[in-house]
Design an enzyme around this catalytic site. Structure first.
Site, short mmCIF file in Angstrom:
data_model
loop_
_atom_site.label_atom_id
_atom_site.label_comp_id
_atom_site.label_asym_id
_atom_site.label_seq_id
_atom_site.Cartn_x
_atom_site.Cartn_y
_atom_site.Cartn_z
N TRP A 1 -7.04 -6.31 -3.35
CA TRP A 1 -6.72 -4.91 -3.06
C TRP A 1 -7.94 -4.29 -2.39
O TRP A 1 -9.07 -4.47 -2.87
CB TRP A 1 -6.39 -4.20 -4.38
CG TRP A 1 -6.07 -2.73 -4.27
CD1 TRP A 1 -5.21 -2.15 -3.39
CD2 TRP A 1 -6.60 -1.68 -5.09
NE1 TRP A 1 -5.16 -0.79 -3.62
CE2 TRP A 1 -6.00 -0.48 -4.65
CE3 TRP A 1 -7.50 -1.63 -6.15
CZ2 TRP A 1 -6.28 0.75 -5.23
CZ3 TRP A 1 -7.78 -0.41 -6.73
CH2 TRP A 1 -7.17 0.76 -6.28
N ASP B 1 -6.79 -6.92 -13.61
CA ASP B 1 -6.12 -5.74 -13.09
C ASP B 1 -4.62 -5.97 -13.27
O ASP B 1 -4.07 -6.92 -12.70
CB ASP B 1 -6.48 -5.55 -11.61
CG ASP B 1 -5.93 -4.25 -11.05
OD1 ASP B 1 -5.08 -3.62 -11.70
OD2 ASP B 1 -6.34 -3.87 -9.93
N LYS C 1 3.49 2.35 -11.18
CA LYS C 1 4.64 1.66 -10.60
C LYS C 1 5.71 1.42 -11.66
O LYS C 1 6.89 1.66 -11.43
CB LYS C 1 4.24 0.31 -9.99
CG LYS C 1 2.79 0.16 -9.62
CD LYS C 1 2.45 0.70 -8.25
CE LYS C 1 0.93 0.63 -8.04
NZ LYS C 1 0.49 0.98 -6.73
C1 LMR Z 1 -1.50 0.07 -2.92
O1 LMR Z 1 -2.12 -0.98 -3.05
O2 LMR Z 1 -0.92 0.38 -1.88
C2 LMR Z 1 -1.38 1.02 -4.09
O3 LMR Z 1 -1.98 0.46 -5.20
C3 LMR Z 1 -1.84 2.38 -3.77
C4 LMR Z 1 -3.31 2.48 -3.61
O4 LMR Z 1 -3.90 3.30 -4.30
O5 LMR Z 1 -3.91 1.77 -2.79
#
Ligand code: LMR
Length: 404
Positions: A130, A211, A252
């Site tokens: 992420w 996570d 989510k």
């Molecule tokens: C994402 O990965 O799109 C979501 O978790 C929203 C974010 O905060 O990035």
């Protein structure tokens, strides 16, 4: 005073979502941000959540400051959700849990704790991860590195390379792991792979940091917590219970994005350590934002603890999961028919909200500019943004940029 302040380059996910909102084209399709949209393209308000909120409002209760660590009923409900109500770690009092401002808030509090109490430790995140993971840990002053994860050739997991890299890390390195529904790839470890990974973490005296943002979007609430429970059952080299972090989210799973409901739990070797760890997490919170907000956490606590709400929530979560899986099959079907020479099987194997399409940044740009289809530039697609009205157009646009 501020002449030297540089412009913010924007966030790769949130800025894109803002661009989408401004896009005037009528047929635009948002597959960028990790949000579950229903078949009508709306962010659902779950019926269980609506009823829980009505109960919370009907209590007409005052709104005091919560304790620094959050509401006791929320924290207990989170622990039971993560580990199972009867879990030994909970009974032993060796899990320190705080209610956090989304799981992002929990991740950052944990990162600050690590910077303070394990100052020599560096952080290892999957390649890719992420976008915000690196930024958050760096923001806490920690050095961040990658370990191999995604295998572009197979669209699956580079498990051997991952294990090899983790075996070489210095003791007390922090290893950020996605418990399920890996963001951005949708590629997860199997239970057998988790079982093979745990001894590597133990032997290397590594500190796992899980996570868990998509619990229930993979297989089920319990199956998606496999990694947590495997780690909680493990013993370190001295025979003590293994220590690890887990940040979890209700954004989510309860469609409660803007309420910012999450938690950070630190599983410790014993109750004494957990008391001290909780104290230091509170100290971190107090000097950042003092205490978490009250409203959303009480909705979550009601959904998790009241049997009728809990039953209905689990059914609604299962329906979201199944709709995403149906969209995966639809997209795969249309693309496979349009481009029979290409293998789109990854849409079927990858799990959760995201698929890693392998599209280049240039192809992603073309999708957005020519077809108003928004993906993150890494090639990540939020499959949860597909519906019966836009899946065909998405497949057509993808086929057009892939054929070029
Ligand atoms: C994402 O990965 O799109 C979501 O978790 C929203 C974010 O905060 O990035």
């Amino acid at each position: 005073m501020f002449e030297h302040v540089e412009p913010f380059a924007g966030d790769p996910i949130l800025s894109l979502n803002e661009d989408f909102q401004k896009d005037p084209r009528p047929g635009k399709i948002n597959l960028s941000i990790g949000i579950y949209f229903d078949d009508a393209g709306r962010i659902p308000v779950l019926d269980s959540v609506r009823r829980a909120e009505q109960q919370v409002v009907a209590r007409d209760a005052p709104k005091p400051y919560l304790p620094i660590e959050g509401a006791a009923n929320f924290r207990a409900a989170v622990q039971a959700l993560l580990f199972g109500a009867e879990h030994e770690a909970i009974a032993a009092g060796r899990v320190a849990t705080i209610q956090s401002v989304g799981s992002s808030g929990g991740l950052k509090v944990g990162a600050d704790f690590i910077a303070r109490w394990l100052p020599g430790s560096e952080v290892w995140v999957s390649d890719p991860s992420w976008e915000n993971h690196r930024s958050m840990f760096e923001g806490a002053g920690l050095a961040v590195h990658d370990y191999p994860y995604y295998d572009g050739a197979s669209g699956g997991l580079a498990f051997d390379a991952m294990c090899k890299a983790l075996r070489g890390l210095p003791a007390k390195s922090v290893v950020l792991l996605h418990a399920c529904c890996h963001n951005p790839t949708g590629v997860d470890l199997t239970p057998a792979q988790w079982d093979a990974l745990v001894p590597i973490l133990v032997e290397g005296e590594l500190l796992p940091y899980l996570d868990l943002a998509y619990q229930g979007f993979g297989d089920s609430i319990v199956e998606d917590a496999y990694a947590l429970r495997a780690l909680a059952a493990a013993r370190d080299r001295a025979g003590r219970s293994l220590s690890f972090f887990v940040a979890n989210s209700f954004s989510k799973s309860m469609s409660l994005y803007g309420e910012r409901c999450g938690a950070l739990s630190v599983v410790c070797a014993d109750a004494g350590e957990a008391t001290n760890v909780l104290g230091q997490l509170k100290f971190t919170v107090r000097r950042n934002y003092s205490s978490p907000p009250i409203h959303g956490g009480q909705i979550v606590a009601a959904v998790l603890t009241e049997p009728a709400l809990r039953r209905d929530w689990e059914a609604e979560l299962a329906a979201m999961r199944e709709r995403i899986q149906a969209m995966r099959r639809s997209l795969h079907g249309v693309l496979a028919a349009k481009m029979p020479d290409r293998d789109f099987g990854y849409f079927l194997h990858q799990r959760g909200m995201f698929s890693y399409t392998g599209l280049s940044p240039r192809q992603v740009d073309r999708l957005r500019e020519e077809f108003a289809v928004y993906l993150v530039r890494s090639g990540r697609m939020c499959v949860a943004g597909l519906n019966r009205s836009n899946v065909e157009a998405t497949a057509r646009a993808m086929a057009a940029v892939l054929a070029d």
